[in-house]
Write an enzyme that holds these catalytic residues in place. Structure first.
Site, PDB file in Angstrom:
ATOM      1  N   SER A   9       0.846  -1.196   0.000  1.00 20.80           N
ATOM      2  CA  SER A   9       0.000   0.000   0.000  1.00 20.80           C
ATOM      3  C   SER A   9       0.882   1.247   0.000  1.00 20.80           C
ATOM      4  O   SER A   9       1.608   1.508   0.978  1.00 20.80           O
ATOM      5  CB  SER A   9      -0.893   0.016   1.234  1.00 20.80           C
ATOM      6  OG  SER A   9      -1.476   1.299   1.368  1.00 20.80           O
ATOM      7  N   HIS A  34      -1.141  -1.264  -4.179  1.00 20.70           N
ATOM      8  CA  HIS A  34      -2.454  -0.973  -3.585  1.00 20.70           C
ATOM      9  C   HIS A  34      -2.527   0.536  -3.349  1.00 20.70           C
ATOM     10  O   HIS A  34      -1.692   1.108  -2.646  1.00 20.70           O
ATOM     11  CB  HIS A  34      -2.588  -1.759  -2.275  1.00 20.70           C
ATOM     12  CG  HIS A  34      -3.893  -1.597  -1.581  1.00 20.70           C
ATOM     13  ND1 HIS A  34      -5.017  -2.329  -1.898  1.00 20.70           N
ATOM     14  CD2 HIS A  34      -4.272  -0.774  -0.570  1.00 20.70           C
ATOM     15  CE1 HIS A  34      -6.018  -1.976  -1.107  1.00 20.70           C
ATOM     16  NE2 HIS A  34      -5.598  -1.022  -0.285  1.00 20.70           N
ATOM     17  N   ASP A  36      -4.748   3.624  -2.056  1.00 20.96           N
ATOM     18  CA  ASP A  36      -5.876   3.964  -1.181  1.00 20.96           C
ATOM     19  C   ASP A  36      -6.414   5.350  -1.481  1.00 20.96           C
ATOM     20  O   ASP A  36      -5.693   6.341  -1.341  1.00 20.96           O
ATOM     21  CB  ASP A  36      -5.418   3.925   0.285  1.00 20.96           C
ATOM     22  CG  ASP A  36      -5.187   2.510   0.769  1.00 20.96           C
ATOM     23  OD1 ASP A  36      -6.122   1.702   0.704  1.00 20.96           O
ATOM     24  OD2 ASP A  36      -4.048   2.229   1.211  1.00 20.96           O
ATOM     25  N   MET A  38      -9.053   8.136  -0.293  1.00 21.55           N
ATOM     26  CA  MET A  38      -9.892   8.546   0.851  1.00 21.55           C
ATOM     27  C   MET A  38     -10.408   9.952   0.595  1.00 21.55           C
ATOM     28  O   MET A  38      -9.643  10.828   0.169  1.00 21.55           O
ATOM     29  CB  MET A  38      -9.055   8.552   2.126  1.00 21.55           C
ATOM     30  CG  MET A  38      -8.368   7.231   2.399  1.00 21.55           C
ATOM     31  SD  MET A  38      -7.430   7.324   3.911  1.00 21.55           S
ATOM     32  CE  MET A  38      -6.630   5.717   3.905  1.00 21.55           C
ATOM     33  N   HIS A  67      -8.323   1.061  -4.104  1.00 24.96           N
ATOM     34  CA  HIS A  67      -9.258   0.838  -2.989  1.00 24.96           C
ATOM     35  C   HIS A  67      -9.961   2.161  -2.699  1.00 24.96           C
ATOM     36  O   HIS A  67      -9.363   3.076  -2.136  1.00 24.96           O
ATOM     37  CB  HIS A  67      -8.435   0.345  -1.782  1.00 24.96           C
ATOM     38  CG  HIS A  67      -9.223   0.137  -0.531  1.00 24.96           C
ATOM     39  ND1 HIS A  67      -8.610  -0.016   0.695  1.00 24.96           N
ATOM     40  CD2 HIS A  67     -10.562   0.039  -0.304  1.00 24.96           C
ATOM     41  CE1 HIS A  67      -9.539  -0.191   1.623  1.00 24.96           C
ATOM     42  NE2 HIS A  67     -10.723  -0.153   1.053  1.00 24.96           N
ATOM     43  N   MET A  69     -12.152   4.410  -0.682  1.00 32.54           N
ATOM     44  CA  MET A  69     -12.811   4.661   0.605  1.00 32.54           C
ATOM     45  C   MET A  69     -13.488   6.023   0.484  1.00 32.54           C
ATOM     46  O   MET A  69     -13.031   7.027   1.036  1.00 32.54           O
ATOM     47  CB  MET A  69     -11.774   4.626   1.729  1.00 32.54           C
ATOM     48  CG  MET A  69     -11.291   3.215   2.040  1.00 32.54           C
ATOM     49  SD  MET A  69      -9.773   3.199   2.982  1.00 32.54           S
ATOM     50  CE  MET A  69      -8.602   3.356   1.645  1.00 32.54           C
ATOM     51  N   MET A 142     -11.531  -5.832   5.322  1.00 33.17           N
ATOM     52  CA  MET A 142     -10.743  -4.873   6.110  1.00 33.17           C
ATOM     53  C   MET A 142     -10.454  -5.487   7.474  1.00 33.17           C
ATOM     54  O   MET A 142     -11.374  -5.878   8.198  1.00 33.17           O
ATOM     55  CB  MET A 142     -11.520  -3.561   6.292  1.00 33.17           C
ATOM     56  CG  MET A 142     -11.614  -2.704   5.049  1.00 33.17           C
ATOM     57  SD  MET A 142     -10.033  -2.324   4.250  1.00 33.17           S
ATOM     58  CE  MET A 142      -9.144  -1.445   5.540  1.00 33.17           C
ATOM     59  N   GLY A 149      -3.022   4.056   7.900  1.00 28.62           N
ATOM     60  CA  GLY A 149      -2.052   2.973   7.933  1.00 28.62           C
ATOM     61  C   GLY A 149      -1.557   2.797   9.370  1.00 28.62           C
ATOM     62  O   GLY A 149      -1.829   3.629  10.246  1.00 28.62           O
ATOM     63  N   ASP A 180      -6.614  -6.350   4.294  1.00 26.03           N
ATOM     64  CA  ASP A 180      -5.976  -5.028   4.329  1.00 26.03           C
ATOM     65  C   ASP A 180      -6.036  -4.468   5.744  1.00 26.03           C
ATOM     66  O   ASP A 180      -7.128  -4.240   6.274  1.00 26.03           O
ATOM     67  CB  ASP A 180      -6.754  -4.118   3.353  1.00 26.03           C
ATOM     68  CG  ASP A 180      -6.158  -2.732   3.214  1.00 26.03           C
ATOM     69  OD1 ASP A 180      -5.096  -2.467   3.794  1.00 26.03           O
ATOM     70  OD2 ASP A 180      -6.787  -1.913   2.491  1.00 26.03           O
TER      71      ASP A 180
END
Ligand code: DX5
Ligand code: ZN
Length: 218
Positions: A9, A34, A36, A38, A67, A69, A142, A149, A180
C-alpha cells in the site's frame, strides 16, 4: 485458489523517494500496487486523487489495485478508471449495503474493461453479500477500520475470510480474497492459513527493507 499476490500500500510510501521505492517494488516479489483513495467523508482522512495515479501508471507496469474509501464510488470509479486503475474495489457501506446497487456498480466497472470487487469494514458481516460473489474478481476484508495505515490487525475479521474461502470452494468460484490492515510477517501467516491469497501491507513494507519485507510475506 488463486496464486498469492502481495499488494504493497503506497499510503505508507516515503514520498520524497517515490521513484526509488517504485523501483524497489518492481525488484521485489510484489506484483500489485495498492492505492488507497480517501475522501475525508467516508473516512476522516484524505489521500490521493487521480493525477497521482496517472503518475504511477506512467512509472510502472505493476497492476494498480485501487481501494476506494469514498462516499460516492459510482462517480469516483469512473475517475480512477480513466486515470489507469486495473481494479476498482469499493465499499458496500458507501452504497448502504444495497445488493442491487452493488451489483450494478460491479457491472458498470466491468463494462469499462477492468476488474471489480467490493470491500467490507470490520463490523460489516459478509453473509448478505454471498449471492454477489459469482460477479466479482475480488473481495477485500478490512482487518482494521479504514482510514489510516499503521493500525493493529483485528484477528476476528478472519472469520469472514474462512466463510469466503469455504464458499469459493463449494461453488467452484475463483474470486480473490484480499485482506488489508495490520499485515506483517506474523499476521500474514494467519491470514493465509484462513484462505487469503492477496495481502495488502503498507507500513510493514515501507518502514523496512522493501524487498526483504515483501519476501517475508510470501
Ligand atoms: C487503511 C488502508 C490500508 C493501509 C494499510 O484504511 O486501506 O491499505 O494502507 O496500512 P497498514 O498495512 O500499515 O495497516
Ligand atoms: Zn487499502
Amino acid at each position: 485458489m488463486p496464486e498469492l499476490v502481495i499488494a504493497p500500500s503506497v499510503l505508507s510510501m516515503d514520498y520524497t523517494k517515490m521513484l526509488e521505492q517504485i523501483k524497489a517494488l518492481e525488484a521485489s516479489k510484489a506484483k500489485w500496487i495498492h492505492y488507497d483513495v480517501m475522501d475525508g467523508h467516508f473516512v476522516p482522512n484524505l489521500s490521493f486523487g487521480p493525477d497521482i495515479l496517472k503518475q504511477f501508471k506512467k512509472s510502472t507496469d505493476l497492476f494498480l489495485d485501487v481501494h476506494l474509501m469514498v462516499s460516492d464510488p459510482t462517480y469516483f470509479s469512473k475517475v480512477f478508471i480513466n486515470a489507469g486503475a486495473d481494479l476498482i474495489v469499493f465499499h458496500t457501506e458507501a452504497l448502504d449495503n444495497d445488493l442491487s446497487s452493488i451489483s450494478k456498480l460491479i457491472e458498470d466497472i466491468h463494462q469499462q474493461g477492468i476488474q471489480a470487487g467490493f470491500s467490507v469494514k470490520p463490523n460489516t458481516p459478509i453473509e448478505p453479500f454471498l449471492p454477489l460473489l459469482k460477479e466479482v474478481d475480488i473481495v477485500l476484508i478490512m482487518s482494521v477500520e479504514p482510514g489510516y495505515g499503521g493500525q493493529s490487525f483485528m484477528p476476528e475479521t478472519l472469520e469472514k475470510v474462512r466463510t469466503l474461502s469455504a464458499y469459493r470452494q463449494e461453488h467452484g468460484l475463483n474470486y480473490r480474497i484480499e485482506i488489508d490492515g495490520g499485515i506483517n510477517d506474523q499476521t500474514a501467516k494467519e491470514a493465509k492459513a484462513a484462505g487469503v491469497d492477496t495481502l495488502v501491507a503498507g507500513s510493514y513494507v515501507f518502514k523496512n527493507d522493501i524487498e526483504k519485507a515483501v519476501d517475508s510475506l510470501c
